[in-house]
Design a protein around this motif. Sequence first.
Motif, PDB file in Angstrom:
ATOM      1  N   ILE A 175       7.576   1.961   7.471  1.00 59.48           N
ATOM      2  CA  ILE A 175       6.101   1.609   7.203  1.00 59.48           C
ATOM      3  C   ILE A 175       5.785   0.537   8.100  1.00 59.48           C
ATOM      4  O   ILE A 175       6.382  -0.517   7.996  1.00 59.48           O
ATOM      5  CB  ILE A 175       6.044   1.329   5.623  1.00 59.48           C
ATOM      6  N   VAL A 176       4.954   0.924   9.137  1.00 59.01           N
ATOM      7  CA  VAL A 176       4.625  -0.218  10.197  1.00 59.01           C
ATOM      8  C   VAL A 176       3.201  -0.552   9.781  1.00 59.01           C
ATOM      9  O   VAL A 176       2.415   0.158   9.242  1.00 59.01           O
ATOM     10  CB  VAL A 176       4.618   0.456  11.428  1.00 59.01           C
ATOM     11  N   GLY A 177       2.691  -1.816  10.200  1.00 56.98           N
ATOM     12  CA  GLY A 177       1.448  -2.308   9.883  1.00 56.98           C
ATOM     13  C   GLY A 177       1.467  -2.581   8.484  1.00 56.98           C
ATOM     14  O   GLY A 177       2.366  -3.224   7.792  1.00 56.98           O
ATOM     15  N   ASP A 178       0.171  -2.718   7.709  1.00 56.61           N
ATOM     16  CA  ASP A 178      -0.024  -3.195   6.424  1.00 56.61           C
ATOM     17  C   ASP A 178       0.339  -2.273   5.479  1.00 56.61           C
ATOM     18  O   ASP A 178      -0.393  -1.364   5.654  1.00 56.61           O
ATOM     19  CB  ASP A 178      -1.341  -3.774   6.428  1.00 56.61           C
ATOM     20  N   TRP A 179       1.423  -2.527   4.601  1.00 58.94           N
ATOM     21  CA  TRP A 179       1.819  -1.758   3.375  1.00 58.94           C
ATOM     22  C   TRP A 179       0.744  -2.181   2.591  1.00 58.94           C
ATOM     23  O   TRP A 179       0.121  -1.155   1.875  1.00 58.94           O
ATOM     24  CB  TRP A 179       3.265  -2.149   3.286  1.00 58.94           C
ATOM     25  N   PHE A 180       0.495  -3.309   2.246  1.00 58.93           N
ATOM     26  CA  PHE A 180      -0.195  -3.641   1.026  1.00 58.93           C
ATOM     27  C   PHE A 180      -1.447  -4.459   1.540  1.00 58.93           C
ATOM     28  O   PHE A 180      -1.499  -5.050   2.441  1.00 58.93           O
ATOM     29  CB  PHE A 180       0.419  -4.498  -0.020  1.00 58.93           C
ATOM     30  N   ASP A 181      -2.632  -4.359   0.636  1.00 62.24           N
ATOM     31  CA  ASP A 181      -3.747  -4.925   1.056  1.00 62.24           C
ATOM     32  C   ASP A 181      -4.061  -6.154   0.178  1.00 62.24           C
ATOM     33  O   ASP A 181      -5.326  -6.660  -0.170  1.00 62.24           O
ATOM     34  CB  ASP A 181      -4.992  -3.838   1.100  1.00 62.24           C
ATOM     35  N   VAL A 182      -3.172  -6.652  -0.489  1.00 62.41           N
ATOM     36  CA  VAL A 182      -3.031  -7.847  -1.221  1.00 62.41           C
ATOM     37  C   VAL A 182      -2.052  -8.843  -1.273  1.00 62.41           C
ATOM     38  O   VAL A 182      -0.912  -8.237  -0.629  1.00 62.41           O
ATOM     39  CB  VAL A 182      -2.994  -7.237  -2.823  1.00 62.41           C
ATOM     40  N   TRP A 183      -2.031 -10.015  -1.667  1.00 65.48           N
ATOM     41  CA  TRP A 183      -0.815 -10.877  -1.407  1.00 65.48           C
ATOM     42  C   TRP A 183       0.110 -10.467  -2.440  1.00 65.48           C
ATOM     43  O   TRP A 183      -0.239 -10.411  -3.907  1.00 65.48           O
ATOM     44  CB  TRP A 183      -1.213 -12.328  -1.395  1.00 65.48           C
ATOM     45  N   ILE A 184       1.203 -10.421  -2.327  1.00 65.27           N
ATOM     46  CA  ILE A 184       2.487  -9.964  -3.403  1.00 65.27           C
ATOM     47  C   ILE A 184       3.585 -11.024  -3.123  1.00 65.27           C
ATOM     48  O   ILE A 184       4.224 -10.948  -2.059  1.00 65.27           O
ATOM     49  CB  ILE A 184       2.919  -8.435  -3.006  1.00 65.27           C
ATOM     50  N   GLY A 185       3.593 -11.727  -3.933  1.00 66.68           N
ATOM     51  CA  GLY A 185       4.494 -12.880  -4.085  1.00 66.68           C
ATOM     52  C   GLY A 185       5.963 -12.354  -4.350  1.00 66.68           C
ATOM     53  O   GLY A 185       6.106 -11.252  -5.298  1.00 66.68           O
ATOM     54  N   ASP A 186       6.913 -13.028  -4.371  1.00 66.53           N
ATOM     55  CA  ASP A 186       8.259 -12.473  -4.665  1.00 66.53           C
ATOM     56  C   ASP A 186       8.595 -12.403  -6.360  1.00 66.53           C
ATOM     57  O   ASP A 186       9.429 -11.828  -6.898  1.00 66.53           O
ATOM     58  CB  ASP A 186       9.344 -13.277  -4.160  1.00 66.53           C
ATOM     59  N   ASP A 187       7.409 -13.057  -6.836  1.00 62.28           N
ATOM     60  CA  ASP A 187       7.371 -12.987  -8.365  1.00 62.28           C
ATOM     61  C   ASP A 187       6.405 -12.196  -9.218  1.00 62.28           C
ATOM     62  O   ASP A 187       6.654 -12.247 -10.191  1.00 62.28           O
ATOM     63  CB  ASP A 187       7.478 -14.470  -9.029  1.00 62.28           C
ATOM     64  N   ASP A 188       5.908 -11.243  -8.401  1.00 63.83           N
ATOM     65  CA  ASP A 188       4.949 -10.138  -8.855  1.00 63.83           C
ATOM     66  C   ASP A 188       5.678  -9.276  -9.707  1.00 63.83           C
ATOM     67  O   ASP A 188       6.449  -8.592  -9.269  1.00 63.83           O
ATOM     68  CB  ASP A 188       4.084  -9.838  -7.683  1.00 63.83           C
ATOM     69  N   GLN A 189       5.155  -8.957 -10.977  1.00 66.71           N
ATOM     70  CA  GLN A 189       5.809  -8.002 -11.703  1.00 66.71           C
ATOM     71  C   GLN A 189       4.653  -7.248 -12.623  1.00 66.71           C
ATOM     72  O   GLN A 189       4.830  -6.605 -13.606  1.00 66.71           O
ATOM     73  CB  GLN A 189       6.617  -8.748 -12.771  1.00 66.71           C
ATOM     74  N   SER A 190       3.627  -6.750 -11.844  1.00 68.65           N
ATOM     75  CA  SER A 190       2.391  -6.181 -12.076  1.00 68.65           C
ATOM     76  C   SER A 190       2.811  -4.754 -12.349  1.00 68.65           C
ATOM     77  O   SER A 190       3.859  -4.174 -11.464  1.00 68.65           O
ATOM     78  CB  SER A 190       1.298  -6.368 -11.120  1.00 68.65           C
ATOM     79  N   ARG A 191       2.259  -4.171 -13.172  1.00 66.29           N
ATOM     80  CA  ARG A 191       2.573  -2.668 -13.416  1.00 66.29           C
ATOM     81  C   ARG A 191       2.375  -1.759 -12.114  1.00 66.29           C
ATOM     82  O   ARG A 191       3.113  -0.746 -11.720  1.00 66.29           O
ATOM     83  CB  ARG A 191       1.904  -2.111 -14.602  1.00 66.29           C
ATOM     84  N   TRP A 192       1.079  -2.109 -11.607  1.00 65.12           N
ATOM     85  CA  TRP A 192       0.843  -1.451 -10.377  1.00 65.12           C
ATOM     86  C   TRP A 192       1.934  -1.463  -9.181  1.00 65.12           C
ATOM     87  O   TRP A 192       2.371  -0.660  -8.705  1.00 65.12           O
ATOM     88  CB  TRP A 192      -0.463  -2.102  -9.785  1.00 65.12           C
ATOM     89  N   LEU A 193       2.456  -2.535  -9.014  1.00 63.33           N
ATOM     90  CA  LEU A 193       3.674  -2.782  -8.004  1.00 63.33           C
ATOM     91  C   LEU A 193       4.818  -2.151  -8.402  1.00 63.33           C
ATOM     92  O   LEU A 193       5.684  -1.437  -7.672  1.00 63.33           O
ATOM     93  CB  LEU A 193       3.636  -4.227  -7.723  1.00 63.33           C
ATOM     94  N   ASN A 194       4.972  -2.389  -9.524  1.00 63.29           N
ATOM     95  CA  ASN A 194       6.559  -1.716 -10.217  1.00 63.29           C
ATOM     96  C   ASN A 194       6.388  -0.121 -10.008  1.00 63.29           C
ATOM     97  O   ASN A 194       7.534   0.306  -9.805  1.00 63.29           O
ATOM     98  CB  ASN A 194       6.836  -2.467 -11.676  1.00 63.29           C
ATOM     99  N   SER A 195       5.275   0.210 -10.129  1.00 63.76           N
ATOM    100  CA  SER A 195       5.392   1.819  -9.971  1.00 63.76           C
ATOM    101  C   SER A 195       5.693   2.208  -8.682  1.00 63.76           C
ATOM    102  O   SER A 195       6.418   3.136  -8.344  1.00 63.76           O
ATOM    103  CB  SER A 195       4.088   2.476 -10.285  1.00 63.76           C
ATOM    104  N   ILE A 196       5.363   1.554  -7.547  1.00 63.17           N
ATOM    105  CA  ILE A 196       5.625   1.625  -6.261  1.00 63.17           C
ATOM    106  C   ILE A 196       7.291   1.518  -5.732  1.00 63.17           C
ATOM    107  O   ILE A 196       7.928   2.030  -5.329  1.00 63.17           O
ATOM    108  CB  ILE A 196       4.741   0.935  -5.120  1.00 63.17           C
ATOM    109  N   VAL A 197       7.412   0.333  -6.353  1.00 59.13           N
ATOM    110  CA  VAL A 197       9.024  -0.003  -6.497  1.00 59.13           C
ATOM    111  C   VAL A 197       9.972   0.901  -7.006  1.00 59.13           C
ATOM    112  O   VAL A 197      10.824   1.177  -6.447  1.00 59.13           O
ATOM    113  CB  VAL A 197       9.122  -1.336  -6.932  1.00 59.13           C
ATOM    114  N   ASP A 198       9.574   1.656  -8.191  1.00 51.02           N
ATOM    115  CA  ASP A 198      10.322   2.234  -8.969  1.00 51.02           C
ATOM    116  C   ASP A 198      10.391   3.928  -8.316  1.00 51.02           C
ATOM    117  O   ASP A 198      11.303   4.442  -8.172  1.00 51.02           O
ATOM    118  CB  ASP A 198       9.804   2.663 -10.230  1.00 51.02           C
ATOM    119  N   ALA A 199       9.222   4.109  -7.460  1.00 51.11           N
ATOM    120  CA  ALA A 199       9.289   5.353  -6.617  1.00 51.11           C
ATOM    121  C   ALA A 199      10.290   5.326  -5.593  1.00 51.11           C
ATOM    122  O   ALA A 199      11.066   6.014  -5.045  1.00 51.11           O
ATOM    123  CB  ALA A 199       7.924   5.584  -6.177  1.00 51.11           C
TER     124      ALA A 199
END
Length: 64
Positions: free
Chosen positions: A40-64
């Motif tokens: 994945i080159v360039g911008d993967w996300f269009d938001v700031w994601i800290g190392d402590d982010d546990q949002s359901r939205w982000l977790n669905s991507i990480v789980d995949a």
Amino acid sequence: MYSTLFRSDLHLSPSTPILTDAFIKLINTEKNTALSALYIVGDWFDVWIGDDDQSRWLNSIVDA
């Protein structure tokens, strides 16, 4: 035969659920193939994601 997949500038964010769903569908489809690498080159996300982010939205991507 192995393959490599390149994606760029996805700009995933909670405000673009269609893009997020499409990316998760791509990952779920490709993980059962002979895919040897995903770059994945360039911008993967269009938001700031800290190392402590546990949002359901982000977790669905990480789980995949």
